[in-house]
Design an enzyme around this catalytic site. Structure first.
Site, PDB file in Angstrom:
ATOM      1  N   LYS A   2      58.655  60.278  36.756  1.00  0.00           N
ATOM      2  CA  LYS A   2      57.424  59.670  36.269  1.00  0.00           C
ATOM      3  C   LYS A   2      56.295  59.936  37.257  1.00  0.00           C
ATOM      4  CE  LYS A   2      55.558  55.170  35.370  1.00  0.00           C
ATOM      5  NZ  LYS A   2      55.647  53.781  35.654  1.00  0.00           N
ATOM      6  N   LYS A  13      59.629  58.039  41.093  1.00  0.00           N
ATOM      7  CA  LYS A  13      58.377  57.492  40.574  1.00  0.00           C
ATOM      8  C   LYS A  13      57.302  57.691  41.636  1.00  0.00           C
ATOM      9  CE  LYS A  13      56.176  53.262  38.949  1.00  0.00           C
ATOM     10  NZ  LYS A  13      56.378  51.865  38.533  1.00  0.00           N
TER      11      LYS A  13
END
Ligand code: PBG
Length: 335
Positions: free
Chosen positions: A258, A205
């Site tokens: 992400k 992330k």
């Protein structure tokens, strides 16, 4: 023979296989279907509440009754799973709302599993929505400034994940990016008797400007500083592989990359290197950009959305978390 037809074989002419729709479909390498889509939903207390998010047309903060309608409509369109985010009534310095049995997410999970038992419920496990300061871990202030403490935060994250499992969550998805949180969560789940509850870890992330609109939706903007001491530097790919390896060693069942579209290289490397179930998260900013351009008549919303999701599948995503899940599922059905 080689691909350019300079050998003993006739020339390879790629256009032969592009001559009709059915022929193109026959040789298509990647498919996108509704059963690969996950819809994020934002829940808060109240009744008949649908509070629009200005930067995300079509996305709302929902009370539980409205959440059930929204989830039911998406499920009916073919979306198999939702990802829940909670907006608590009160925030504090220990994120109490994140692990309270009467917390908003815990209540929402119970309602969803009661009303729509076949819909998979994934919960986002993080502290930022529940912390007064908006950071994903415990904050310590000293002379040098503010630091986000790693190890003391793990216990709170593990409590949150366990409380979600107790409420009936099918999958827990830690998004905080503290080191060691998958191990802590796995241990807490196992101890609590939830050995069969999978962990979908937000493994790679990145600290991304594409999260901007989300922070309005989840009311989770950091009150000072930023998230760069715990989320990844956008420049790093080798480190993303190390993050994924760590989470898998700690017991993650599925991993996520992400944001989505700007990180397709990471997605591809994670899938080819590890071969684990891999998710992409098409984040809020990606959704907002498509909505804004479409509202101006500059792009075809449906075509751009489906092409973007297909690109994530082609890069290696087994499934995709997207605010457009219900629309995309309907478009895919229409063909
Ligand atoms: C919570 C969390 C965030 C997102 C998912 N979980 C925000 C953040 O890290 O700041 C972003 C999702 C999106 O932008 O759609 N930590």
């Amino acid at each position: 023979m080689n691909a350019f037809g300079t050998g003993a074989f006739p020339a390879y002419r790629p256009r032969r296989l592009r001559q009709s729709g059915p022929l193109r479909a026959l040789v298509r390498e990647t498919r996108l279907s509704a059963e690969q889509l996950v819809l994020p939903l934002f829940v808060r207390s109240g009744t008949q509440l649908r509070r629009p998010i200005a930067a995300m047309p079509g996305v709302f903060q929902l009370s539980i009754d409205e959440l059930l309608h929204e989830a039911n409509a998406a499920h009916a369109a073919g979306v198999p799973a939702v990802l829940l985010f909670g907006i608590p009534d009160a925030k504090d310095a220990l994120a109490s709302g994140a692990y309270s049995p009467q917390g908003i997410v815990q209540q929402a999970v119970r309602a969803l599993k009661r009303e729509l038992p076949r819909l998979l419920v994934i919960t986002d496990v993080c502290l930022c929505e529940y912390m007064a300061h908006g950071h994903c871990g415990i904050v310590h202030h000293d002379a040098a400034g503010a630091r986000i403490l790693n190890d003391p935060s793990l216990q709170l994250l593990a409590r949150a994940a366990l409380s979600h499992a107790e409420a009936g969550a099918d999958i827990v998805a830690p998004s905080d990016m503290m080191d060691g949180r998958v191990r802590a969560i796995r241990a807490a789940l196992d101890e609590g008797g939830f050995v069969d509850t999978p962990i979908l870890s937000y493994a790679a992330k990145f600290a991304s400007a594409f999260y901007g609109p989300f922070r309005e939706a989840a009311e989770s903007a950091p009150q000072f500083g930023d998230r760069r001491s715990y989320q990844m530097d956008a420049a790093n790919a080798a480190e993303a592989l190390r993050e994924v390896a760590l989470d898998l060693q700690e017991g993650a069942d599925m991993v996520m990359v992400k944001p989505g579209l700007a990180y397709l290289d990471i997605l591809h490397r994670v899938k080819t290197e590890f071969g684990y179930p891999t998710a992409a998260y098409a984040v809020s900013g990606e959704y907002s950009m498509v909505k804004a351009a479409a509202a101006n008549g500059w792009i075809d919303e449906r075509a751009v959305t489906l092409e973007s999701l297909l690109a994530m599948r082609r890069a290696g995503a087994d499934f995709i978390i997207t605010y457009a899940a219900a629309d995309a599922a309907r478009w895919l059905k229409e063909g």
